[in-house]
Design an enzyme around this catalytic site. Sequence first.
Site, PDB file in Angstrom:
ATOM      1  N   CYS A   1       0.604  -1.241   0.055  1.00  0.00           N
ATOM      2  CA  CYS A   1      -0.025  -0.094  -0.034  1.00  0.00           C
ATOM      3  C   CYS A   1       0.893   1.210   0.067  1.00  0.00           C
ATOM      4  O   CYS A   1       1.990   1.270   0.561  1.00  0.00           O
ATOM      5  CB  CYS A   1      -0.857   0.065   1.309  1.00  0.00           C
ATOM      6  SG  CYS A   1      -1.961  -1.322   1.342  1.00  0.00           S
TER       7      CYS A   1
ATOM      8  N   LYS B   1      27.420 -12.465   9.056  1.00  0.00           N
ATOM      9  CA  LYS B   1      27.120 -10.956   9.108  1.00  0.00           C
ATOM     10  C   LYS B   1      28.129 -10.387   9.718  1.00  0.00           C
ATOM     11  O   LYS B   1      28.916  -9.313   9.230  1.00  0.00           O
ATOM     12  CB  LYS B   1      25.964 -10.527   9.899  1.00  0.00           C
ATOM     13  CG  LYS B   1      24.522 -10.973   9.127  1.00  0.00           C
ATOM     14  CD  LYS B   1      24.403  -9.769   8.290  1.00  0.00           C
ATOM     15  CE  LYS B   1      23.280  -9.968   6.973  1.00  0.00           C
ATOM     16  NZ  LYS B   1      23.909 -11.121   6.258  1.00  0.00           N
TER      17      LYS B   1
ATOM     18  N   LYS C   1      27.058  -7.509  -4.299  1.00  0.00           N
ATOM     19  CA  LYS C   1      25.671  -7.746  -3.833  1.00  0.00           C
ATOM     20  C   LYS C   1      25.046  -8.898  -4.519  1.00  0.00           C
ATOM     21  O   LYS C   1      24.361  -9.733  -4.139  1.00  0.00           O
ATOM     22  CB  LYS C   1      24.844  -6.176  -4.114  1.00  0.00           C
ATOM     23  CG  LYS C   1      23.481  -6.443  -3.737  1.00  0.00           C
ATOM     24  CD  LYS C   1      23.184  -6.473  -2.256  1.00  0.00           C
ATOM     25  CE  LYS C   1      21.702  -6.755  -1.886  1.00  0.00           C
ATOM     26  NZ  LYS C   1      21.431  -7.194  -0.554  1.00  0.00           N
TER      27      LYS C   1
ATOM     28  N   GLU D   1      24.227 -17.286  10.498  1.00  0.00           N
ATOM     29  CA  GLU D   1      23.968 -16.068   9.920  1.00  0.00           C
ATOM     30  C   GLU D   1      24.413 -15.173  10.807  1.00  0.00           C
ATOM     31  O   GLU D   1      25.060 -13.937  10.050  1.00  0.00           O
ATOM     32  CB  GLU D   1      22.555 -15.719   9.866  1.00  0.00           C
ATOM     33  CG  GLU D   1      21.955 -14.622   9.452  1.00  0.00           C
ATOM     34  CD  GLU D   1      22.384 -14.124   7.856  1.00  0.00           C
ATOM     35  OE1 GLU D   1      23.022 -14.952   7.379  1.00  0.00           O
ATOM     36  OE2 GLU D   1      22.372 -13.014   7.639  1.00  0.00           O
TER      37      GLU D   1
ATOM     38  N   ASN E   1      -1.251   1.760   5.777  1.00  0.00           N
ATOM     39  CA  ASN E   1      -0.488   0.773   5.073  1.00  0.00           C
ATOM     40  C   ASN E   1       0.051   0.007   6.174  1.00  0.00           C
ATOM     41  O   ASN E   1       0.642   0.502   7.199  1.00  0.00           O
ATOM     42  CB  ASN E   1       0.938   1.643   4.485  1.00  0.00           C
ATOM     43  CG  ASN E   1       1.972   0.818   4.009  1.00  0.00           C
ATOM     44  OD1 ASN E   1       1.614  -0.595   3.726  1.00  0.00           O
ATOM     45  ND2 ASN E   1       3.334   1.070   3.985  1.00  0.00           N
ATOM     46  N   GLY E   2       0.056  -1.253   5.987  1.00  0.00           N
ATOM     47  CA  GLY E   2       0.342  -2.491   7.073  1.00  0.00           C
ATOM     48  C   GLY E   2      -0.610  -3.174   7.631  1.00  0.00           C
ATOM     49  O   GLY E   2      -1.618  -3.376   6.960  1.00  0.00           O
TER      50      GLY E   2
ATOM     51  N   TRP F   1      -2.982  -2.612  -1.517  1.00  0.00           N
ATOM     52  CA  TRP F   1      -2.467  -3.895  -1.960  1.00  0.00           C
ATOM     53  C   TRP F   1      -3.381  -4.847  -1.024  1.00  0.00           C
ATOM     54  O   TRP F   1      -2.943  -4.958   0.184  1.00  0.00           O
ATOM     55  CB  TRP F   1      -0.973  -3.746  -2.010  1.00  0.00           C
ATOM     56  CG  TRP F   1      -0.485  -5.161  -2.584  1.00  0.00           C
ATOM     57  CD1 TRP F   1      -0.129  -5.302  -3.802  1.00  0.00           C
ATOM     58  CD2 TRP F   1       0.007  -6.194  -1.678  1.00  0.00           C
ATOM     59  NE1 TRP F   1       0.602  -6.692  -4.016  1.00  0.00           N
ATOM     60  CE2 TRP F   1       0.649  -7.141  -2.645  1.00  0.00           C
ATOM     61  CE3 TRP F   1       0.187  -6.450  -0.478  1.00  0.00           C
ATOM     62  CZ2 TRP F   1       1.387  -8.447  -2.499  1.00  0.00           C
ATOM     63  CZ3 TRP F   1       0.613  -7.657  -0.075  1.00  0.00           C
ATOM     64  CH2 TRP F   1       1.063  -8.471  -1.009  1.00  0.00           C
TER      65      TRP F   1
ATOM     66  N   GLU G   1      31.390 -10.423   7.426  1.00  0.00           N
ATOM     67  CA  GLU G   1      31.293  -9.575   6.348  1.00  0.00           C
ATOM     68  C   GLU G   1      31.374  -8.275   6.874  1.00  0.00           C
ATOM     69  O   GLU G   1      32.186  -7.631   5.875  1.00  0.00           O
ATOM     70  CB  GLU G   1      29.861  -9.738   5.772  1.00  0.00           C
ATOM     71  CG  GLU G   1      29.294 -10.948   5.095  1.00  0.00           C
ATOM     72  CD  GLU G   1      27.910 -11.130   4.624  1.00  0.00           C
ATOM     73  OE1 GLU G   1      27.941 -11.284   3.352  1.00  0.00           O
ATOM     74  OE2 GLU G   1      27.137 -10.513   5.361  1.00  0.00           O
TER      75      GLU G   1
ATOM     76  N   ARG H   1       4.999   0.211  -5.877  1.00  0.00           N
ATOM     77  CA  ARG H   1       4.905  -0.714  -4.749  1.00  0.00           C
ATOM     78  C   ARG H   1       3.702  -1.912  -5.186  1.00  0.00           C
ATOM     79  O   ARG H   1       3.715  -2.724  -4.569  1.00  0.00           O
ATOM     80  CB  ARG H   1       4.338   0.139  -3.582  1.00  0.00           C
ATOM     81  CG  ARG H   1       5.546   1.519  -3.134  1.00  0.00           C
ATOM     82  CD  ARG H   1       4.742   2.179  -2.296  1.00  0.00           C
ATOM     83  NE  ARG H   1       4.498   1.717  -1.106  1.00  0.00           N
ATOM     84  CZ  ARG H   1       5.595   1.906   0.011  1.00  0.00           C
ATOM     85  NH1 ARG H   1       6.737   2.520  -0.020  1.00  0.00           N
ATOM     86  NH2 ARG H   1       5.077   1.502   1.418  1.00  0.00           N
TER      87      ARG H   1
ATOM     88  N   HIS I   1      32.219 -30.858  20.874  1.00  0.00           N
ATOM     89  CA  HIS I   1      33.182 -31.579  19.736  1.00  0.00           C
ATOM     90  C   HIS I   1      33.975 -30.837  19.126  1.00  0.00           C
ATOM     91  O   HIS I   1      34.646 -31.104  18.368  1.00  0.00           O
ATOM     92  CB  HIS I   1      31.836 -32.378  18.748  1.00  0.00           C
ATOM     93  CG  HIS I   1      31.091 -33.236  19.449  1.00  0.00           C
ATOM     94  ND1 HIS I   1      31.392 -34.420  19.987  1.00  0.00           N
ATOM     95  CD2 HIS I   1      29.915 -33.104  19.581  1.00  0.00           C
ATOM     96  CE1 HIS I   1      30.399 -35.100  20.461  1.00  0.00           C
ATOM     97  NE2 HIS I   1      29.285 -34.221  20.167  1.00  0.00           N
TER      98      HIS I   1
HETATM   99  C1  G6P Z   1      26.395 -12.173  -1.984  1.00  0.00           C
HETATM  100  C2  G6P Z   1      25.588 -11.129  -1.030  1.00  0.00           C
HETATM  101  C3  G6P Z   1      24.818 -11.904  -0.104  1.00  0.00           C
HETATM  102  C4  G6P Z   1      23.892 -12.850  -0.647  1.00  0.00           C
HETATM  103  C5  G6P Z   1      24.337 -14.074  -1.646  1.00  0.00           C
HETATM  104  C6  G6P Z   1      23.334 -14.760  -2.317  1.00  0.00           C
HETATM  105  O1  G6P Z   1      27.253 -13.068  -1.314  1.00  0.00           O
HETATM  106  O2  G6P Z   1      26.589 -10.404  -0.703  1.00  0.00           O
HETATM  107  O3  G6P Z   1      24.344 -11.045   0.835  1.00  0.00           O
HETATM  108  O4  G6P Z   1      23.321 -13.608   0.614  1.00  0.00           O
HETATM  109  O5  G6P Z   1      25.087 -13.241  -2.525  1.00  0.00           O
HETATM  110  O6  G6P Z   1      22.851 -13.567  -3.089  1.00  0.00           O
HETATM  111  P1  G6P Z   1      21.287 -13.942  -3.608  1.00  0.00           P
HETATM  112  O7  G6P Z   1      21.090 -12.541  -4.680  1.00  0.00           O
HETATM  113  O8  G6P Z   1      21.053 -15.134  -4.674  1.00  0.00           O
HETATM  114  O9  G6P Z   1      20.413 -13.933  -2.554  1.00  0.00           O
END
Ligand code: G6P
Length: 607
Positions: free
Chosen positions: A2, A483, A602, A479, A98-99, A74, A486, A27, A502
């Site tokens: 929305c 993170k 990315k 994860e 919206n929401g 939406w 990275e 959107r 282990h």
């Molecule tokens: C790169 C990005 C990650 C992402 C991965 C997979 O390593 O830096 O943030 O998780 O690719 O990308 P995808 O577009 O397939 O989710």
Amino acid sequence: MCGIVGVLAQGPVAGSIVAALKRLEYRGYDSAGIATLEDGRLQRRRAEGKLKNLEAKLVAEPLGGTIGIGHTRWATHGKPTETNAHPHAARGLAVVHNGIIENFKALREELAAKGFGFATETDTEVAALVVEDEMASGKTPVEAVSAALKRLRGAFALVYLFEGEEDLLIGARQGAPLAVGYGDGEMYLGSDALALAPFTDRVAYLDEGDWVVVTRKGAEFHDAAGKVVQRRVQVSPAGSLLAEKGNYRHFMAKEIHEQPEVVGHTLAHYIDMSAMRLKPFDWPVDPKTLSKVTIIACGTAHVAGLVGKYWIERFARLAVEIDVASEFRYREAPVDPNGLTIVVSQSGETADTLASLKYVKEHGSKTIGVVNVPTSSIARLTDVAAPTLAGPEIGVASTKAFTCQLAAMAALALGLGKARGTLSDAEEATLLAELVSTPALIAEALKLERATEKIAQAVARARDVLYLGRGTSYPLALEGALKLKELTYIHAEGYAAGELKHGPIALIDQAMPVVVIAPHDPVFEKTVSNMQEVAARGGWLILIGETHAKAEAAVEIEHFLPMPEVGANFAPIVYAVPVQMLAYYTAVIMGKDADQPRNLAKSVTVE
Ligand code: G6P
């Protein structure tokens, strides 16, 4: 999603509102509407379908007035009909929204008991009626909205227009974005600066929990406690509007904060919120005859797939194999032609994931793509798309796309369970209610930002960090470590908590933080045992768990992040938030580039 707009102008507003709504078309929406005041009286025009239908209506029945609100809807609660289109009206006011108003059923019952009637199936109507209810006891519009907001739960943005109030709009933000535009003797409200671009490039953003009183003279912002606060007016160059950082220092911070909204929208794609039922899904293969599911992805998308494995196994009683795409594509894996392959990708362009997809297709597997970019190669090549509605993600480290992938995986897992008869109608309703509560719980978890920043001060001094979790918190431990690596270049590892003894237990000392992700799920007590093993060796514990978790662990915990109470099944969608914030703040404190970490891309379109 929305889109919402509000305009206080010197001349007629209907045309300007439609122009702003056009800029929110990206959107996605299925009906639209506007409301203005003509001689102080509320008038509305609404139409199903695209904005041209609304425009045609406005030609046939023009709307005057110099103040008004508009909406592109939406559909979430109720079909995309004209009746369900916004603005919704109550006695003396209209609202655009919206929401998701999560407690709308309880509020409907409460309002019905007081004699209120309902014209629509939407959750939005209760947002209008609670304000009417507050005004009935003599409150002014500002007092009534402030009181009504305390009664609404969920993740949403709202703009209210009042009969007889030619110089007043009230906006509120709780989990969905809202911007205020400053013109010359005119003021605007919109879901984003893009909507306001035809009128002004001077924009201020509401912070989480803010509400704002807007007149032609300016805007008075209030925080969640009602205190008057200042929000910075920024100049947004027209060309860069989609890539706007708003009030945030980095895109990553903005994207972390967008999660209540985008997870809500992703869930609404799969769930009929009024009926609390899954919407029909176009399975490329009959779920009843399936013997196995294969999930393939890279990076953070692979972690989302791993959580999906736990869910599909639990809810659909199906065996799930999962692999990183770069391994899967070369290991000559046998492919079951009667099987189902799910590929997960934010960009939809990751080379290894795309190659794996082509491989399974060549070997006869049917495919589903959990993809964020609908026009991408992977989205086009899969048999059926299971979209995530995270919107453009700019920060290289994936955040909102991840939680949306989790939301989509949860819906797919429940859908498979339902189609295979491993979940009853009652179980479906209970699980969906739990799933639908996650956007509001994410908004709650975001309030731990300052506490997380403090912990990040300590983490920034570490050389190595260990993340532990069991069950669906194990992928989250992976994860968390990913993170942190990275973004900060600190060495980090994610481990299944049960595997601690282990190997990694040999590393425990006072210099290495051990981040334990421990929602209150059936394996909580097992995780507590692992914490005790760390504490017994003088380890440095950082616990992310519910308020009572610290007392229950009965060990010395250096740092504690008290999370809201989250149902056991979908906790990763909420616990992802502190995990992301910890990595983000550690990077900021260390002076690293949180949006563009060194060496990373990315979208990885090469092998
Ligand atoms: C790169 C990005 C990650 C992402 C991965 C997979 O390593 O830096 O943030 O998780 O690719 O990308 P995808 O577009 O397939 O989710």
